[in-house]
Write a protein that holds these residues in place. Structure first.
Motif, PDB file in Angstrom:
ATOM      1  N   HIS A 261       0.817  -1.286   0.107  1.00 27.74           N
ATOM      2  CA  HIS A 261       0.287  -0.186   0.139  1.00 27.74           C
ATOM      3  C   HIS A 261       0.752   1.733  -0.086  1.00 27.74           C
ATOM      4  N   GLN A 262       1.846   0.735   0.610  1.00 27.67           N
ATOM      5  CA  GLN A 262       2.864   2.315   0.735  1.00 27.67           C
ATOM      6  C   GLN A 262       2.974   2.412  -1.172  1.00 27.67           C
ATOM      7  N   ARG A 263       3.239   1.434  -1.720  1.00 29.83           N
ATOM      8  CA  ARG A 263       4.259   1.585  -3.159  1.00 29.83           C
ATOM      9  C   ARG A 263       2.758   2.323  -3.255  1.00 29.83           C
ATOM     10  N   ALA A 264       1.821   1.620  -3.833  1.00 32.80           N
ATOM     11  CA  ALA A 264       0.259   2.130  -4.309  1.00 32.80           C
ATOM     12  C   ALA A 264       0.390   4.483  -4.029  1.00 32.80           C
ATOM     13  N   VAL A 265       0.505   4.004  -2.702  1.00 32.49           N
ATOM     14  CA  VAL A 265       0.839   5.734  -2.778  1.00 32.49           C
ATOM     15  C   VAL A 265       1.721   6.486  -3.440  1.00 32.49           C
ATOM     16  N   ASN A 266       3.064   5.765  -3.546  1.00 41.14           N
ATOM     17  CA  ASN A 266       3.845   6.600  -3.773  1.00 41.14           C
ATOM     18  C   ASN A 266       3.596   6.934  -5.360  1.00 41.14           C
ATOM     19  N   ILE A 267       3.622   5.736  -6.181  1.00 37.68           N
ATOM     20  CA  ILE A 267       3.040   5.545  -7.580  1.00 37.68           C
ATOM     21  C   ILE A 267       1.595   6.504  -7.836  1.00 37.68           C
ATOM     22  N   ARG A 268       0.807   6.297  -6.719  1.00 42.46           N
ATOM     23  CA  ARG A 268      -0.922   7.412  -7.255  1.00 42.46           C
ATOM     24  C   ARG A 268      -0.120   8.888  -7.577  1.00 42.46           C
ATOM     25  N   GLU A 269       0.811   9.382  -5.965  1.00 40.01           N
ATOM     26  CA  GLU A 269       1.422  10.424  -6.448  1.00 40.01           C
ATOM     27  C   GLU A 269       2.071  10.635  -7.053  1.00 40.01           C
ATOM     28  N   ASP A 270       2.536   9.675  -7.374  1.00 41.37           N
ATOM     29  CA  ASP A 270       3.892  10.274  -8.860  1.00 41.37           C
ATOM     30  C   ASP A 270       2.762  10.511 -10.127  1.00 41.37           C
ATOM     31  N   ARG A 271       1.552   9.863  -9.885  1.00 39.64           N
ATOM     32  CA  ARG A 271       1.362   9.669 -11.731  1.00 39.64           C
ATOM     33  C   ARG A 271      -0.064  11.353 -11.094  1.00 39.64           C
ATOM     34  N   MET A 272       0.214  11.784 -10.293  1.00 39.22           N
ATOM     35  CA  MET A 272      -0.846  12.892  -9.810  1.00 39.22           C
ATOM     36  C   MET A 272      -0.037  13.765 -10.201  1.00 39.22           C
ATOM     37  N   GLU A 273       1.590  14.099 -10.311  1.00 41.69           N
ATOM     38  CA  GLU A 273       1.985  14.740 -10.572  1.00 41.69           C
ATOM     39  C   GLU A 273       2.140  14.827 -12.419  1.00 41.69           C
ATOM     40  N   VAL A 274       2.096  13.845 -12.892  1.00 44.17           N
ATOM     41  CA  VAL A 274       2.252  13.396 -14.075  1.00 44.17           C
ATOM     42  C   VAL A 274       1.165  14.171 -14.759  1.00 44.17           C
ATOM     43  N   ILE A 275      -0.113  14.252 -14.299  1.00 42.73           N
ATOM     44  CA  ILE A 275      -0.934  14.901 -14.544  1.00 42.73           C
ATOM     45  C   ILE A 275      -1.281  15.809 -14.537  1.00 42.73           C
ATOM     46  N   ALA A 276      -1.130  16.604 -13.825  1.00 41.46           N
ATOM     47  CA  ALA A 276      -0.753  18.149 -12.941  1.00 41.46           C
ATOM     48  C   ALA A 276      -0.285  18.781 -13.804  1.00 41.46           C
ATOM     49  N   GLY A 277       1.132  17.757 -14.805  1.00 37.00           N
ATOM     50  CA  GLY A 277       1.814  18.235 -15.906  1.00 37.00           C
ATOM     51  C   GLY A 277       1.138  18.279 -16.850  1.00 37.00           C
ATOM     52  N   ASN A 278       0.240  17.375 -17.015  1.00 39.79           N
ATOM     53  CA  ASN A 278      -0.660  17.328 -18.372  1.00 39.79           C
ATOM     54  C   ASN A 278      -1.807  18.967 -18.281  1.00 39.79           C
ATOM     55  N   LEU A 279      -2.108  18.855 -17.540  1.00 42.92           N
ATOM     56  CA  LEU A 279      -2.903  20.357 -17.099  1.00 42.92           C
ATOM     57  C   LEU A 279      -2.257  21.171 -17.716  1.00 42.92           C
ATOM     58  N   ALA A 280      -0.940  21.780 -17.635  1.00 48.50           N
ATOM     59  CA  ALA A 280      -0.448  22.704 -16.649  1.00 48.50           C
ATOM     60  C   ALA A 280      -0.037  22.980 -18.124  1.00 48.50           C
ATOM     61  N   ASN A 281       0.641  21.933 -19.245  1.00 51.56           N
ATOM     62  CA  ASN A 281       0.915  21.716 -20.160  1.00 51.56           C
ATOM     63  C   ASN A 281      -0.822  22.040 -21.722  1.00 51.56           C
ATOM     64  N   ALA A 282      -1.758  22.289 -20.777  1.00 52.40           N
ATOM     65  CA  ALA A 282      -3.113  22.055 -22.101  1.00 52.40           C
ATOM     66  C   ALA A 282      -2.903  23.201 -23.182  1.00 52.40           C
ATOM     67  N   ASN A 283      -2.563  24.191 -22.839  1.00 50.41           N
ATOM     68  CA  ASN A 283      -1.908  25.154 -24.607  1.00 50.41           C
ATOM     69  C   ASN A 283      -0.334  25.811 -24.796  1.00 50.41           C
ATOM     70  N   THR A 284       0.396  24.282 -24.692  1.00 46.81           N
ATOM     71  CA  THR A 284       1.049  24.735 -25.417  1.00 46.81           C
ATOM     72  C   THR A 284       1.320  23.736 -26.947  1.00 46.81           C
ATOM     73  N   PRO A 285       1.906  24.191 -27.072  1.00 49.11           N
ATOM     74  CA  PRO A 285       1.746  23.666 -28.618  1.00 49.11           C
ATOM     75  C   PRO A 285       2.866  22.471 -28.549  1.00 49.11           C
ATOM     76  N   GLY A 286       2.199  21.424 -29.562  1.00 49.26           N
ATOM     77  CA  GLY A 286       3.165  20.433 -29.191  1.00 49.26           C
ATOM     78  C   GLY A 286       2.797  19.564 -28.212  1.00 49.26           C
ATOM     79  N   TYR A 287       2.940  19.538 -26.799  1.00 50.70           N
ATOM     80  CA  TYR A 287       2.838  18.725 -25.728  1.00 50.70           C
ATOM     81  C   TYR A 287       2.243  18.119 -26.098  1.00 50.70           C
ATOM     82  N   LYS A 288       2.818  16.515 -25.885  1.00 52.49           N
ATOM     83  CA  LYS A 288       2.474  15.803 -25.939  1.00 52.49           C
ATOM     84  C   LYS A 288       1.797  14.913 -24.220  1.00 52.49           C
ATOM     85  N   ALA A 289       0.178  14.995 -23.987  1.00 51.95           N
ATOM     86  CA  ALA A 289      -0.220  14.230 -22.839  1.00 51.95           C
ATOM     87  C   ALA A 289       0.653  13.058 -22.600  1.00 51.95           C
ATOM     88  N   ARG A 290       1.515  13.128 -21.091  1.00 54.81           N
ATOM     89  CA  ARG A 290       1.469  11.362 -20.784  1.00 54.81           C
ATOM     90  C   ARG A 290       1.330  10.564 -19.618  1.00 54.81           C
TER      91      ARG A 290
END
Length: 134
Positions: free
Chosen positions: A12-41
């Protein structure tokens, strides 16, 4: 009898850590929603958990408190590019804001559930250690 906290809460600790990392990746996607050429990850949670399990089983044991403890981060997981559902708008950006928000909310709920499960496990351990009085 030694208490192995990794056996108690490791998964469960590993699951929490991975979910935390995934939130950062998704937040990065949202932050770059208007960046030309940005590919969602995104991070494939199931693959990341498998990788974390394998890493943990094959990891070396710390023989001194001065040694660094290894922690897998998002950069160690295979970040995948999302396949967009909508046609290209012409700027090459593949972020679909509503899909990213939904993924962020779902991941957040699962993150919270994992934290609550960990909390229950630790409370149960604390109760067992205190003889059921606390």
């Amino acid at each position: 009898m030694a208490i192995n906290l990794d056996k108690l809460v490791g998964f469960h600790q590993r699951a929490v850590n991975i979910r935390e990392d995934r939130m950062e990746v998704i937040a990065g996607n949202l932050a770059n929603a208007n960046t030309p050429g940005y590919k969602a990850r995104d991070i494939d949670f199931n693959k990341a958990m498998s990788s974390a399990r394998e890493h943990q089983q094959g990891s070396m044991t710390r023989t001194s408190d001065k040694h660094f403890a290894g922690k897998m981060t998002a950069s160690q997981f295979e970040l995948q590019y999302r396949v967009p559902n909508q046609p290209d708008t012409g700027d090459g950006n593949t972020v679909e804001v509503q899909a990213e928000r939904n993924a962020f909310l779902e991941n957040g709920m699962r993150y919270q559930a994992s934290l609550q499960f960990l909390d229950g496990k630790l409370k149960g351990m604390k109760k067992a250690l205190s003889g059921g009085n606390g």
